[in-house]
Design a protein around this motif. Sequence first.
Motif, PDB file in Angstrom:
ATOM      1  N   SER A  36      -4.892 -18.404  22.970  1.00  0.00           N
ATOM      2  CA  SER A  36      -3.954 -18.709  21.629  1.00  0.00           C
ATOM      3  C   SER A  36      -2.913 -17.751  21.703  1.00  0.00           C
ATOM      4  CB  SER A  36      -4.925 -18.581  20.711  1.00  0.00           C
ATOM      5  OG  SER A  36      -4.095 -18.521  19.448  1.00  0.00           O
ATOM      6  N   PRO A  60      -1.553 -22.789  19.151  1.00  0.00           N
ATOM      7  CA  PRO A  60      -2.228 -21.290  19.117  1.00  0.00           C
ATOM      8  C   PRO A  60      -3.108 -21.386  17.964  1.00  0.00           C
ATOM      9  CG  PRO A  60       0.261 -21.147  19.819  1.00  0.00           C
ATOM     10  CD  PRO A  60       0.025 -22.598  19.311  1.00  0.00           C
ATOM     11  N   SER A  61      -2.660 -21.991  16.935  1.00  0.00           N
ATOM     12  CA  SER A  61      -3.466 -22.151  15.880  1.00  0.00           C
ATOM     13  C   SER A  61      -4.640 -22.950  15.952  1.00  0.00           C
ATOM     14  CB  SER A  61      -2.859 -22.336  14.647  1.00  0.00           C
ATOM     15  OG  SER A  61      -2.468 -23.790  14.546  1.00  0.00           O
ATOM     16  N   PHE A  63      -6.099 -23.365  18.962  1.00  0.00           N
ATOM     17  CA  PHE A  63      -7.128 -22.813  19.810  1.00  0.00           C
ATOM     18  C   PHE A  63      -7.944 -21.558  18.922  1.00  0.00           C
ATOM     19  CE2 PHE A  63      -4.882 -24.895  23.133  1.00  0.00           C
ATOM     20  CZ  PHE A  63      -5.853 -25.402  24.231  1.00  0.00           C
ATOM     21  N   PHE A  64      -7.091 -21.050  18.270  1.00  0.00           N
ATOM     22  CA  PHE A  64      -7.827 -19.929  17.415  1.00  0.00           C
ATOM     23  C   PHE A  64      -8.828 -20.359  16.544  1.00  0.00           C
ATOM     24  CE2 PHE A  64      -7.916 -16.824  13.928  1.00  0.00           C
ATOM     25  CZ  PHE A  64      -8.111 -15.602  14.567  1.00  0.00           C
TER      26      PHE A  64
END
Length: 134
Positions: A36, A60-61, A63-64
């Motif tokens: 991420s 990214p958000s 995967f986070f």
Amino acid sequence: MERLLTLQYYFTPRPDPNFQYTKLTILLIALLVLFSLAIKYYRKKHVKDAVLKKMLKKYPSRFFNFSVILLLLLVVREAGIPFLSMRLWWFLLFGYIIYWCIKIALSFKKEYHRRLTQTHRNTNHKKWLPKKKK
């Protein structure tokens, strides 16, 4: 292997407290967070294309969020909380992650080309529109 085919294995409210994949799960959580952060860094520093930059914004958000959900499942499993530590939630989460990754991998290129042509079309139309007066 035989127990994987029974529904009782997935729906046991309190599975065996000896969870042997704790270290592997922590490693997977760390990899998801690093992935991420890597996408976020790559998007900010190296991507110049506005369309690609906008498309990479949501990954990214996601995967986070997967790593946070996985961490919550690990904590619940280690605490032995009934019904929340069922193996069913693990399989549903991993199934959704795999489905989402395959869907993104198959549709990313097509979506990128569609948005790119739409952006070029919009810039060509804006060229002929009258400008606002100050």
